[in-house]
Structures are given as structure tokens and as C-alpha cells.
Design a protein around this motif. Structure first.
Motif, PDB file in Angstrom:
ATOM      1  N   GLY A  11       0.812  -1.214   0.000  1.00 13.07           N
ATOM      2  CA  GLY A  11       0.000   0.000   0.000  1.00 13.07           C
ATOM      3  C   GLY A  11       0.840   1.255   0.000  1.00 13.07           C
ATOM      4  O   GLY A  11       0.501   2.249  -0.646  1.00 13.07           O
ATOM      5  N   GLY A  12       1.969   1.231   0.733  1.00  9.04           N
ATOM      6  CA  GLY A  12       2.853   2.378   0.746  1.00  9.04           C
ATOM      7  C   GLY A  12       3.487   2.662  -0.603  1.00  9.04           C
ATOM      8  O   GLY A  12       3.744   3.820  -0.950  1.00  9.04           O
ATOM      9  N   VAL A  13       3.707   1.605  -1.380  1.00  6.13           N
ATOM     10  CA  VAL A  13       4.345   1.771  -2.689  1.00  6.13           C
ATOM     11  C   VAL A  13       3.380   2.385  -3.703  1.00  6.13           C
ATOM     12  O   VAL A  13       3.760   3.242  -4.509  1.00  6.13           O
ATOM     13  N   VAL A  14       2.117   1.964  -3.672  1.00  2.00           N
ATOM     14  CA  VAL A  14       1.186   2.371  -4.736  1.00  2.00           C
ATOM     15  C   VAL A  14       0.162   3.399  -4.283  1.00  2.00           C
ATOM     16  O   VAL A  14      -0.684   3.796  -5.079  1.00  2.00           O
ATOM     17  N   HIS A  15       0.235   3.849  -3.016  1.00  2.00           N
ATOM     18  CA  HIS A  15      -0.812   4.745  -2.531  1.00  2.00           C
ATOM     19  C   HIS A  15      -0.929   6.006  -3.375  1.00  2.00           C
ATOM     20  O   HIS A  15      -2.015   6.529  -3.590  1.00  2.00           O
ATOM     21  N   ARG A  16       0.218   6.511  -3.881  1.00  2.00           N
ATOM     22  CA  ARG A  16       0.205   7.768  -4.629  1.00  2.00           C
ATOM     23  C   ARG A  16      -0.607   7.622  -5.913  1.00  2.00           C
ATOM     24  O   ARG A  16      -1.343   8.528  -6.303  1.00  2.00           O
ATOM     25  N   ARG A  17      -0.481   6.469  -6.575  1.00  2.00           N
ATOM     26  CA  ARG A  17      -1.222   6.260  -7.821  1.00  2.00           C
ATOM     27  C   ARG A  17      -2.729   6.185  -7.552  1.00  2.00           C
ATOM     28  O   ARG A  17      -3.539   6.748  -8.297  1.00  2.00           O
ATOM     29  N   ILE A  18      -3.099   5.458  -6.498  1.00  2.00           N
ATOM     30  CA  ILE A  18      -4.523   5.337  -6.182  1.00  2.00           C
ATOM     31  C   ILE A  18      -5.098   6.690  -5.784  1.00  2.00           C
ATOM     32  O   ILE A  18      -6.185   7.086  -6.226  1.00  2.00           O
ATOM     33  N   THR A  19      -4.352   7.429  -4.949  1.00  2.00           N
ATOM     34  CA  THR A  19      -4.829   8.733  -4.495  1.00  2.00           C
ATOM     35  C   THR A  19      -4.924   9.719  -5.651  1.00  2.00           C
ATOM     36  O   THR A  19      -5.862  10.523  -5.726  1.00  2.00           O
TER      37      THR A  19
ATOM     38  N   VAL B 239      -4.537  -8.042   2.649  1.00  2.00           N
ATOM     39  CA  VAL B 239      -5.416  -7.056   2.002  1.00  2.00           C
ATOM     40  C   VAL B 239      -5.779  -5.950   2.986  1.00  2.00           C
ATOM     41  O   VAL B 239      -5.784  -4.754   2.645  1.00  2.00           O
ATOM     42  N   PHE B 240      -6.078  -6.339   4.203  1.00  2.00           N
ATOM     43  CA  PHE B 240      -6.439  -5.372   5.235  1.00  2.00           C
ATOM     44  C   PHE B 240      -5.289  -4.394   5.476  1.00  2.00           C
ATOM     45  O   PHE B 240      -5.496  -3.183   5.609  1.00  2.00           O
ATOM     46  N   GLY B 241      -4.058  -4.911   5.531  1.00  2.00           N
ATOM     47  CA  GLY B 241      -2.897  -4.048   5.730  1.00  2.00           C
ATOM     48  C   GLY B 241      -2.675  -3.092   4.576  1.00  2.00           C
ATOM     49  O   GLY B 241      -2.311  -1.926   4.778  1.00  2.00           O
ATOM     50  N   PHE B 242      -2.889  -3.557   3.353  1.00  2.00           N
ATOM     51  CA  PHE B 242      -2.755  -2.713   2.164  1.00  2.00           C
ATOM     52  C   PHE B 242      -3.675  -1.497   2.279  1.00  2.00           C
ATOM     53  O   PHE B 242      -3.265  -0.348   2.083  1.00  2.00           O
ATOM     54  N   MET B 243      -4.924  -1.760   2.608  1.00  2.00           N
ATOM     55  CA  MET B 243      -5.898  -0.684   2.685  1.00  2.00           C
ATOM     56  C   MET B 243      -5.704   0.187   3.923  1.00  2.00           C
ATOM     57  O   MET B 243      -6.042   1.372   3.915  1.00  2.00           O
ATOM     58  N   SER B 244      -5.153  -0.376   4.984  1.00  2.00           N
ATOM     59  CA  SER B 244      -4.848   0.430   6.168  1.00  2.00           C
ATOM     60  C   SER B 244      -3.833   1.513   5.852  1.00  2.00           C
ATOM     61  O   SER B 244      -3.941   2.651   6.333  1.00  2.00           O
ATOM     62  N   MET B 245      -2.832   1.161   5.053  1.00  2.00           N
ATOM     63  CA  MET B 245      -1.830   2.152   4.666  1.00  2.00           C
ATOM     64  C   MET B 245      -2.474   3.267   3.848  1.00  2.00           C
ATOM     65  O   MET B 245      -2.197   4.457   4.064  1.00  2.00           O
ATOM     66  N   LEU B 246      -3.350   2.909   2.935  1.00  2.00           N
ATOM     67  CA  LEU B 246      -4.043   3.908   2.118  1.00  2.00           C
ATOM     68  C   LEU B 246      -4.870   4.840   3.012  1.00  2.00           C
ATOM     69  O   LEU B 246      -4.867   6.066   2.828  1.00  2.00           O
ATOM     70  N   TRP B 247      -5.549   4.270   3.971  1.00  2.00           N
ATOM     71  CA  TRP B 247      -6.368   5.065   4.913  1.00  2.00           C
ATOM     72  C   TRP B 247      -5.480   5.997   5.730  1.00  2.00           C
ATOM     73  O   TRP B 247      -5.720   7.199   5.826  1.00  2.00           O
ATOM     74  N   ASN B 248      -4.435   5.456   6.334  1.00  2.00           N
ATOM     75  CA  ASN B 248      -3.622   6.226   7.278  1.00  2.00           C
ATOM     76  C   ASN B 248      -2.840   7.353   6.616  1.00  2.00           C
ATOM     77  O   ASN B 248      -2.759   8.466   7.147  1.00  2.00           O
TER      78      ASN B 248
END
Length: 422
Positions: free
Chosen positions: A278-286, A324-333
Motif C-alpha cells: 500500500g505504501g508503494v502504490v498509494h500515490r497512484r490510487i490517491t 489485504v487489510f494491511g494494504f488498505m490500512s496504509m491507504l487510509w492512514n
């Protein structure tokens, strides 16, 4: 403050203050992971009553309710760097003393509860000071990347390097994880103390200003900002469920699944690996969805992962769901922290951060106790399903703020900040 621009995206420079702050955070998180994984295992060795085990987690949240607003007000008044290294030094000494108690065979559930309460009490000042300090070390445009790098580094240290080695460290001696944690606190304190940041020049406060009034100002500032208010409400609902999940995860894995210590390490590692992705791809999703819609997506997907955790009697399924939960937690946080830093005046950030943290964490102790009670009454898998129900409520709370596009713009400089729609 120093940043560099890579393919149109601002990222913080490693040299200077950000690099040292990142190193301190990562080292400290490694120690936290050792202690965080060792404490539930130690609690399980002391009692087999789920409610008592959950009480350790519950008391670890209580200081946010009692002292959280005070920590934010103090963080806005003092030199944040000095507050951070002093707190870390004291926490290091406390954990070292606890390690001595474990070595002498004096560990008990009440002592675990006291340690959790004391460490979190100090953390209320440390976390608020840290949130307020970061924007002084990097440019605003780089805050998203800086938060992601901090959280990703902490995930690596805490999950991939920390939690999986806890069983080995405990095999070497029950005190070893706590001795290591004390050392990391002291090393992190030294790194923060070495930061060369100017002491904040806030000038004299308003005549008649009191801590109570300043705390109230922080609450009003948070509540008057619609996106932050919605995020706070949603996070508060999530944290009721997270209190239940975190407090009972060890018995879900070691009891319901009968997967033992190795299974617990695999579960926590999966959560970490997901967070790293999630930390790697969060920028693309955001960039595609905007920060608020990204948080909404995270809540929806996490709800599904929780249903799997609580209904599929398989270690493989639970490990995959936690990834999966951890991936989305990073996106949230990442998006929540960045939005708060971008939308809050600099001289209010400690108080707004503490107001957010206090309101968001207020339900976690109740959630931990509810999780213990649910596990006792209906089965060791039911806290995960209870958590899913609270995540559904959090998604509902977010929807009103997500419908219109919300510009990410701090109140004090609307004219200069680029708009990113939510």
C-alpha cells in the motif's frame, strides 16, 4: 526544508532532518513491534481468560481519552523536538524496568496493564509533537510522500524485521524483546535530539489563554472542517472495531485456528507485507481517486477482508485477508494524516491532531472489551465479524463528505496551495 521533484511528484530529501526523523521512527517502531508482539504472548502465558487478555489492549488506549487533548495543547506550546526525545528516553527507562520485572518472575496482568497505560500516556505527547514537527522538515507538497515513507519504513521495521523474530527472541528469554525495545527507545531519542531545528517562535499567547481554552480551540477547528470531521467520525467507528480485533487476534489465530505462535507471526507479517504494498502504490490510487475516495475504498475492502477473517476457518485465508487489510490500512492512514497536516494551521496542528486522535481512539477501549466479551460468549472468531460491522458504519459516515469534491487546502494559505480534489 528540502524536497526534490521526480516525474512531477514532490518527495522529501533524505539528507538533513527528515532522514534523521525517519531513522528514529523506524528504529523505535522495530522495538515497538518486539514489545507489541511479546505482550499478548506474555499475557496468554499468564491467563487463558479472553477478557483479561483484552484488558491489556483496552488500557493501552485509555490515555488517549484522558490525556490526548492535553498532549496536543502542550505540543503546540513547547519545542517539539525536545518533547519527543525526552519522552522516548523516559519510555526506554520504563521498558527496561519492566524487563527487569519479567526477569525476576514478577510479571502479571496488572503490571502489563500499568505498562501499557504509562507508555500510551507518554505517546500522546510524542505523537502529537511528531505530527506537528514533520511539516517543519519538508515542504507541504511533499507531505504525502513523507508520511508514506515514514509509515512504510515503520512497516518494514515492525512487521518484516520485528514481529517475525519475536518467537525466536522469546525462546532466548522472556526479557529479550523488552530489553531490545528499551534500547531502540534510547537510540531513537538520541537521533531526535540530534535534529538541528530552530525552537518554535510562537510569541506570547493571547491574554488569559489557558490549556482548556486551547484544547477547545483545537476541537472547534477540527469540527468546523467537514472532511476532517467526517474522517474523524469514520476513524472513531473503525477503532471501536479495531480495539476488538487487535485485542483478540492472538486468540483467533492460536485458539480458533490452533495455529500457534508461528501462525500468529505469519498473520502479523501478512498485515505488514500488505501495508508495504500500500505504501508503494498509494500515490497512484490517491492521484486517480482523490484522498477521501481512497479512504472510502479502503473501508469497503477492509470490511470484506474482516468477514473472511471471521468466517473462513483457514490460516491461509486469514493471512491473505490480513494482507489485504494491511494494504488498505496504509491507504487510509497516509491520506488521513496528510489531509490533517495540509488543512490545519501550523500553530494549531498539535491540538487538532490530538483532538482527532482522542475522538478517534475513544471507542477503542470499549471495542477491546467488547471483543473479549464476544469471544467468550459466541466464539473466538466473532470479534472479527464485530469489527466488520463497525467498518460498515464508518463507510456510511464517510459518504456525505465524499459526494462533493473537496479541495485540499490549508486555512491559512488558500491562495498558494494547489487543489487536489477528494
Amino acid at each position: 526544508m528540502t524536497t526534490v521533484e521526480v516525474t512531477g511528484a514532490h518527495v522529501p530529501a533524505w539528507r538533513g532532518g527528515f532522514g534523521r526523523l525517519w531513522s528514529a521512527a523506524v528504529i523505535s517502531r522495530f522495538g515497538d513491534a518486539l514489545r507489541g508482539a511479546a505482550l499478548p504472548l506474555l499475557a496468554v502465558s499468564l491467563t487463558d481468560r479472553p477478557l483479561l487478555i483484552a484488558s491489556v489492549t483496552a488500557c493501552g488506549y485509555l490515555p488517549w481519552i484522558v490525556f490526548g487533548p492535553l498532549g496536543g495543547a502542550v505540543a503546540d506550546r513547547v519545542d517539539q523536538r525536545r518533547a519527543m526525545w525526552t519522552v522516548d528516553a523516559v519510555r526506554g527507562l520504563l521498558v527496561a524496568a519492566f524487563a527487569v520485572a519479567v526477569a525476576l518472575g514478577q510479571a502479571s496482568i496488572p503490571l502489563l496493564i500499568a505498562l501499557a497505560f504509562a507508555l500510551t500516556t507518554l505517546q500522546t505527547l510524542f505523537d502529537n509533537a511528531s505530527t506537528a514537527l514533520l511539516p517543519t522538515l519538508v515542504d507541504r507538497a511533499a507531505l504525502g510522500s513523507a508520511n508514506a515513507r515514514l509509515m512504510t519504513g515503520q512497516k518494514i521495521a515492525g512487521g518484516l524485521m520485528g514481529a517475525p523474530v519475536v518467537p525466536l527472541l522469546i525462546a532466548a528469554g522472556a526479557t529479550v524483546p523488552f530489553v531490545a525495545d528499551a534500547g531502540t527507545f534510547l537510540l531513537a531519542a538520541a537521533l531526535v535530539a540530534s535534529l538541528r531545528t530552530a525552537a518554535p517562535d510562537r510569541g506570547p499567547g493571547p491574554v488569559g489563554s489557558t490549556l482548556r481554552g486551547e484544547i477547545a480551540d483545537g476541537l472547534r477547528t477540527l469540527w468546523s472542517d467537514r472532511p476532517l470531521r467526517a474522517l474523524c467520525c469514520a476513524t472513531a467507528l473503525c477503532n471501536v472495531g479495531m480495539g476488538a480485533l487487535i485485542a483478540t487476534l492472538v486468540i483467533l489465530v492460536t485458539g480458533w485456528l490452533d495455529a500457534g505462535t508461528a501462525g500468529y507471526a505469519a498473520a502479523t507479517t501478512a498485515f505488514t507485507v500488505g501495508g508495504l504494498a500500500g505504501g508503494v502504490v498509494h500515490r497512484r490510487i490517491t492521484a486517480r481517486l482523490g484522498p477521501l475516495r481512497s479512504v472510502l475504498l479502503a473501508g469497503l475492502v477492509q470490511t470484506g477482508a474482516l468477514v473472511v477473517m471471521g468466517s473462513v476457518h483457514s490460516l491461509t485465508a486469514v493471512v491473505a485477508a490480513l494482507a489485504v487489510f494491511g494494504f488498505m490500512s496504509m491507504l487510509w492512514n497516509v491520506n488521513t494524516t496528510t489531509l490533517m497536516q495540509q488543512r490545519t494551521p501550523a500553530d494549531m496542528l498539535g491540538r487538532v491532531s490530538s483532538a482527532f486522535g482522542t475522538l478517534a481512539a475513544a471507542g477503542a477501549p470499549l471495542g477491546a472489551l467488547l471483543g473479549g466479551a464476544a469471544a467468550t460468549a459466541w466464539g473466538l472468531n466473532t470479534p472479527a465479524l464485530l469489527t466488520a460491522a463497525f467498518f460498515v458504519l464508518s463507510v456510511i459516515a464517510l459518504i456525505p463528505a465524499v459526494k462533493p469534491d473537496v479541495p485540499v487546502v490549508a486555512p491559512q494559505d488558500d491562495a498558494t496551495t494547489a487543489h487536489v480534489t477528494g
